[in-house]
Write an enzyme that holds these catalytic residues in place. Structure first.
Site, PDB file in Angstrom:
ATOM      1  N   ILE A  96      58.011  14.723  30.624  1.00  5.37           N
ATOM      2  CA  ILE A  96      57.634  15.282  29.314  1.00  5.37           C
ATOM      3  C   ILE A  96      58.715  16.229  28.815  1.00  5.37           C
ATOM      4  CG2 ILE A  96      55.961  16.783  28.149  1.00  5.37           C
ATOM      5  CD1 ILE A  96      53.806  15.476  29.880  1.00  5.37           C
ATOM      6  N   LEU A  97      59.106  16.031  27.553  1.00  7.29           N
ATOM      7  CA  LEU A  97      60.118  16.896  26.940  1.00  7.29           C
ATOM      8  C   LEU A  97      59.408  18.085  26.286  1.00  7.29           C
ATOM      9  CD1 LEU A  97      62.223  14.031  25.343  1.00  7.29           C
ATOM     10  CD2 LEU A  97      62.958  15.501  27.232  1.00  7.29           C
ATOM     11  N   ASN A 111      58.529   6.896  21.341  1.00  8.94           N
ATOM     12  CA  ASN A 111      58.123   6.605  22.719  1.00  8.94           C
ATOM     13  C   ASN A 111      57.207   5.391  22.733  1.00  8.94           C
ATOM     14  OD1 ASN A 111      57.539   7.120  25.563  1.00  8.94           O
ATOM     15  ND2 ASN A 111      55.555   7.916  24.892  1.00  8.94           N
ATOM     16  N   HIS A 113      54.055   3.835  24.815  1.00 15.20           N
ATOM     17  CA  HIS A 113      53.021   4.213  25.778  1.00 15.20           C
ATOM     18  C   HIS A 113      52.123   2.999  26.027  1.00 15.20           C
ATOM     19  CE1 HIS A 113      50.424   6.842  28.047  1.00 15.20           C
ATOM     20  NE2 HIS A 113      49.407   6.235  27.467  1.00 15.20           N
ATOM     21  N   ALA A 183      52.667  -7.028  24.517  1.00 16.95           N
ATOM     22  CA  ALA A 183      52.704  -5.921  23.551  1.00 16.95           C
ATOM     23  C   ALA A 183      54.031  -5.149  23.586  1.00 16.95           C
ATOM     24  CB  ALA A 183      51.530  -4.984  23.796  1.00 16.95           C
TER      25      ALA A 183
HETATM   26  C1  GAR Z   1      56.126   0.937  30.651  1.00 15.30           C
HETATM   27  O1  GAR Z   1      54.893   0.305  30.813  1.00 15.30           O
HETATM   28  C2  GAR Z   1      56.019   2.073  29.652  1.00 15.30           C
HETATM   29  O2  GAR Z   1      55.155   1.803  28.586  1.00 15.30           O
HETATM   30  C3  GAR Z   1      55.460   3.167  30.526  1.00 15.30           C
HETATM   31  O3  GAR Z   1      56.149   3.023  31.749  1.00 15.30           O
HETATM   32  C4  GAR Z   1      56.531   1.653  31.927  1.00 15.30           C
HETATM   33  C5  GAR Z   1      58.025   1.603  32.158  1.00 15.30           C
HETATM   34  O4  GAR Z   1      58.456   0.290  32.433  1.00 15.30           O
HETATM   35  N1  GAR Z   1      55.648   4.444  29.917  1.00 15.30           N
HETATM   36  C6  GAR Z   1      54.755   5.438  30.034  1.00 15.30           C
HETATM   37  O5  GAR Z   1      53.773   5.364  30.727  1.00 15.30           O
HETATM   38  C7  GAR Z   1      55.085   6.691  29.238  1.00 15.30           C
HETATM   39  N2  GAR Z   1      53.990   7.605  29.240  1.00 15.30           N
HETATM   40  P1  GAR Z   1      59.976  -0.163  32.222  1.00 15.30           P
HETATM   41  O6  GAR Z   1      60.851   0.864  32.959  1.00 15.30           O
HETATM   42  O7  GAR Z   1      60.040  -1.500  32.888  1.00 15.30           O
HETATM   43  O8  GAR Z   1      60.263  -0.212  30.767  1.00 15.30           O
END
Ligand code: GAR
Length: 205
Positions: A96-97, A111, A113, A183
Site C-alpha cells: 500500500i502506498l 490499480n 484489484h 477479466a
Molecule cells: C492479480 O490477481 C491482481 O489483481 C492482484 O494480484 C494478482 C497479481 O498477479 N492484485 C491485488 O490483489 C491488489 N490488491 P500478476 O502478478 O500475475 O499480475
C-alpha cells in the site's frame, strides 16, 4: 501527432497483468501510452524477467534495504521523476502506498484489484486471499476492478469493472485464474489505453 503517455508499471510477483499490458502494446491495443519502466518491490518477482524479455528497463526497490516506507516512496518518486512518468500502473503491486505519495499523483495512478469493489477489498485483501474470502462468503459473482489510486486502499474512483461467475467447484486457485483470464487481462490494458489517451489530450503531450 500527439506523443504517448510514459508509463511505469509497479509489480510484486508473477506479472501476468504486466504481460497483458506488454501484449496490448505489441498489438497496438495500448497505443496512447508506452511502458518505459517496470519497478518491483520484490527481488525475485518473475515480472522482472517478463520486462527484461520485452526490453523494458527495470528497477528493484526493496523497502527493508532502503530503510522503510518513506525511503521506499522517496526512491520511487525519484525514479518516476527521472523517467518523466505520466502514468503509474499498479499491476499486482501488493503493497500500500501512503496518502502522502498518492496525493502527489492525482488521477495518475491506477490499480487492478481482483474483485468487484467494494466487495473483498481494502487493506489485507490481495492476491489469492481475495478469492478465498469470496468463496468463503459464498458470492455467486465476482470479478475485477480497475480504479484510480488515492489515500484509501482500493477506495479511489472506479474506472472499469468486469463480472465473472463463480462455479460450485471453484477453489481459490481456479477462481483466481478465471478472473485473470476473463477479466483482469482484458480490463487493465483497456483502462491503461483509456487513461493514457485522456492524459495525452489533457496535457497536449
Ligand atoms: C492479480 O490477481 C491482481 O489483481 C492482484 O494480484 C494478482 C497479481 O498477479 N492484485 C491485488 O490483489 C491488489 N490488491 P500478476 O502478478 O500475475 O499480475
Amino acid at each position: 501527432m500527439a506523443e504517448k503517455a510514459r508509463i511505469a508499471v509497479l509489480v510484486s510477483g508473477g506479472g501476468t497483468n504486466l504481460q497483458a499490458l506488454i501484449k496490448a502494446q505489441t498489438r497496438g491495443v495500448l497505443h496512447s501510452g508506452e511502458i518505459v519502466l517496470v519497478v518491483s518491490n520484490q527481488a525475485q518477482a518473475y515480472a522482472l524477467e517478463r520486462a527484461k524479455k520485452a526490453g523494458i528497463p527495470t528497477l528493484t526497490l526493496l523497502r527493508k534495504e532502503l530503510g522503510g516506507q518513506a525511503a521506499f516512496e522517496k526512491a520511487l518518486a525519484e525514479a518516476l521523476e527521472k523517467n518523466q512518468i505520466d502514468l503509474v500502473i499498479l499491476a499486482g503491486f501488493l503493497s500500500i502506498l501512503s496518502g502522502d505519495f498518492t496525493s502527489r499523483y492525482p488521477k495518475r495512478i491506477i490499480n487492478i484489484h481482483p474483485s468487484l469493489i467494494p466487495a473483498f477489498c481494502g487493506a489485507g485483501y490481495y492476491g489469492l486471499r481475495v478469492h478465498e474470502e469470496a468463496l468463503k462468503y459464498g458470492v455467486k459473482v465476482t470479478g475485477a476492478t480497475v480504479h484510480y489510486v488515492n489515500e484509501v486502499p482500493d477506495g479511489g474512483e472506479i474506472i472499469a469493472q468486469k463480472a465473472v461467475t463463480v462455479r460450485e467447484d471453484d477453489t481459490p486457485e481456479t477462481l483466481q485464474k478465471r478472473v485473470m483470464r476473463l477479466a483482469e487481462w482484458k480490463l487493465l490494458p483497456a483502462a491503461a489505453e483509456m487513461v493514457s489517451q485522456k492524459l495525452t489530450e489533457r496535457n497536449g503531450l
